[in-house]
Design a protein around this motif. Structure first.
Motif, short mmCIF file in Angstrom:
data_model
loop_
_atom_site.label_atom_id
_atom_site.label_comp_id
_atom_site.label_asym_id
_atom_site.label_seq_id
_atom_site.Cartn_x
_atom_site.Cartn_y
_atom_site.Cartn_z
N GLU A 23 0.96 -1.27 0.06
CA GLU A 23 0.01 0.11 -0.10
C GLU A 23 0.91 1.37 0.02
OE1 GLU A 23 -3.68 0.08 1.71
OE2 GLU A 23 -4.02 -2.16 1.79
N LEU A 24 2.07 1.08 0.58
CA LEU A 24 2.82 2.33 0.56
C LEU A 24 3.34 2.53 -0.95
CD1 LEU A 24 4.51 4.44 1.86
CD2 LEU A 24 6.20 2.79 2.24
N LEU A 148 4.75 7.24 8.17
CA LEU A 148 4.76 5.69 9.07
C LEU A 148 5.06 5.84 10.46
CD1 LEU A 148 6.77 4.00 6.03
CD2 LEU A 148 4.26 3.38 6.72
N LEU A 149 4.34 5.23 11.47
CA LEU A 149 4.72 5.05 12.62
C LEU A 149 4.59 3.73 13.23
CD1 LEU A 149 2.53 8.07 14.10
CD2 LEU A 149 4.93 8.08 13.89
N GLY A 150 5.49 3.14 14.27
CA GLY A 150 5.46 2.07 14.75
C GLY A 150 4.81 2.33 16.11
N MET A 151 4.81 1.70 17.00
CA MET A 151 4.38 2.12 18.32
C MET A 151 5.02 0.95 19.43
SD MET A 151 0.51 1.60 20.17
CE MET A 151 1.04 -0.25 20.55
N GLY A 152 5.56 1.62 20.41
CA GLY A 152 6.22 0.74 21.64
C GLY A 152 5.03 -0.03 22.43
N PRO A 153 5.68 -0.94 23.44
CA PRO A 153 4.85 -1.53 24.28
C PRO A 153 4.28 -0.58 25.58
CG PRO A 153 6.88 -2.38 24.47
CD PRO A 153 6.95 -1.48 23.40
N ASP A 154 4.60 0.56 25.58
CA ASP A 154 4.22 1.53 26.24
C ASP A 154 3.33 2.42 25.68
OD1 ASP A 154 5.97 2.93 24.81
OD2 ASP A 154 7.19 3.62 26.26
N GLY A 155 3.06 2.31 24.31
CA GLY A 155 2.00 3.24 23.70
C GLY A 155 2.93 4.40 23.00
N HIS A 156 4.12 4.60 22.90
CA HIS A 156 4.97 5.61 22.30
C HIS A 156 5.08 5.50 20.83
CE1 HIS A 156 8.60 3.31 22.03
NE2 HIS A 156 8.94 4.23 21.06
N ILE A 157 4.94 6.81 20.36
CA ILE A 157 5.26 6.79 18.71
C ILE A 157 6.45 7.73 18.56
CG2 ILE A 157 2.98 6.30 18.05
CD1 ILE A 157 2.49 9.49 18.18
N VAL A 200 -1.56 9.38 8.03
CA VAL A 200 -0.48 8.62 9.31
C VAL A 200 -0.97 7.24 9.29
CG1 VAL A 200 -0.13 8.76 11.76
CG2 VAL A 200 -0.33 10.98 10.54
N TRP A 201 0.04 6.40 9.14
CA TRP A 201 -0.19 4.86 9.26
C TRP A 201 0.62 4.61 10.44
CZ3 TRP A 201 0.94 2.68 3.89
CH2 TRP A 201 0.13 3.38 2.75
N LEU A 202 -0.08 3.79 11.21
CA LEU A 202 0.26 2.97 12.49
C LEU A 202 0.59 1.51 12.14
CD1 LEU A 202 -1.83 5.45 13.88
CD2 LEU A 202 -0.16 4.81 15.80
N VAL A 203 1.89 0.98 12.22
CA VAL A 203 1.85 -0.22 11.87
C VAL A 203 2.40 -1.06 13.08
CG1 VAL A 203 3.16 -1.87 10.27
CG2 VAL A 203 2.69 0.45 9.26
N THR A 236 -6.16 8.43 9.15
CA THR A 236 -5.35 7.67 9.98
C THR A 236 -5.41 6.33 9.92
OG1 THR A 236 -5.58 9.64 11.28
CG2 THR A 236 -4.65 7.73 12.36
N ARG A 237 -4.55 5.64 9.54
CA ARG A 237 -4.68 3.96 9.33
C ARG A 237 -3.97 3.47 10.25
NH1 ARG A 237 -4.09 2.23 2.98
NH2 ARG A 237 -5.24 0.62 4.27
N TRP A 238 -4.62 2.24 10.52
CA TRP A 238 -3.94 1.06 11.57
C TRP A 238 -3.53 -0.22 10.67
CZ3 TRP A 238 -2.57 1.79 16.96
CH2 TRP A 238 -3.07 3.06 17.53
#
Length: 253
Positions: A23-24, A148-157, A200-203, A236-238
């Protein structure tokens, strides 16, 4: 997190990475048709770099018409370490994709490194100037087609960690001095800069991310779950695997 945000849930992290990569490439092609040049903001982390490896594989197998000589690449955050450090998102992105698909050097907008700037604040200010120098008309920022964004186990971006107030940092970029995840010094785009992107994409993958995903979907406060506090101008896509989505699924999200 908005209830209308598109959510793609796939069985495995491999399926998520490959879908995001396909998709990217499609989004790059669309942006090039509309604007001539596409603009993408990259993220680091395991899944973020795997997406880039999958993009490279699709390119090398001829599964795209994207022209990588006409893509501006930016970074959402960076560790303030030496340029050659394996910890740098830039180095990992180059090895995974950028050095293999014909991206001109002047289209890779890397954040400053330790040794090149005396302080992390100076590096953050320099990147803000770089952003402004490439700003779109009537803006202080470039046009970002996909961020593009990832997310940490604490919810950080990016490097906006919960409980630090960084999600409310002002300006285009922010210096991070006491990251709860090493290394302690980093440069990050701010929430407002992230949310200026068209999309904004969160993967996000893995069972360890299930609780913050559910919390983001439930609308927890921004400084508790920064990942739920950003939004693209148009979308905003997950992209989630079943493990990361599991707790949200239990709540009907």
């Amino acid at each position: 997190m908005n209830a209308k945000d598109p959510i793609t849930v796939l069985p495995t992290d491999t399926a998520v990475s490959q879908r995001a990569a396909r998709e990217l490439l499609s989004s790059i092609e669309q942006a090039q048709r509309s604007f001539g040049v596409a603009s993408v903001v990259l993220t680091g982390g395991t899944i973020g770099i795997q997406v880039l490896r999958d993009v490279r594989a699709f390119v090398e197998n001829g599964f795209t018409e994207a022209d990588f000589s006409k893509v501006e690449f930016w970074f959402g955050d960076e560790r303030f370490v030496a340029r050659a450090s394996d910890e740098r998102n830039e180095k990992q992105a180059r090895e995974a994709l950028l050095d293999h698909v014909g991206v001109p050097e002047d289209r890779i907008h890397a954040m400053g490194a330790a040794g090149e700037f005396e302080t992390v604040e100076e590096a953050a200010e320099a990147y803000a100037r770089e952003l402004t120098a490439h700003a779109a008309a009537d803006s202080t920022l470039p046009r970002f087609d996909v961020l593009l964004l990832g997310m940490g186990p604490d919810g950080h971006i990016a490097s906006l960690f919960p409980g630090t107030g960084l999600i409310d940092a002002q300006g285009l970029t922010t210096a991070v001095r006491d990251s709860p995840k090493p290394p302690p010094e980093r440069v990050s785009l701010t929430r407002s800069t992230i949310s200026s992107a068209r999309e904004v994409w969160l993967v996000v993958t893995g069972e360890g991310k299930a609780d913050p995903v559910a919390a983001a979907f439930a609308g927890e406060p921004a400084d508790v779950v920064p990942a739920g506090a950003v939004a693209g101008v148009e979308s905003t896509r997950w992209f989630l695997d079943e493990a990361a989505h599991s707790k949200a699924a239990e709540r009907g999200a």
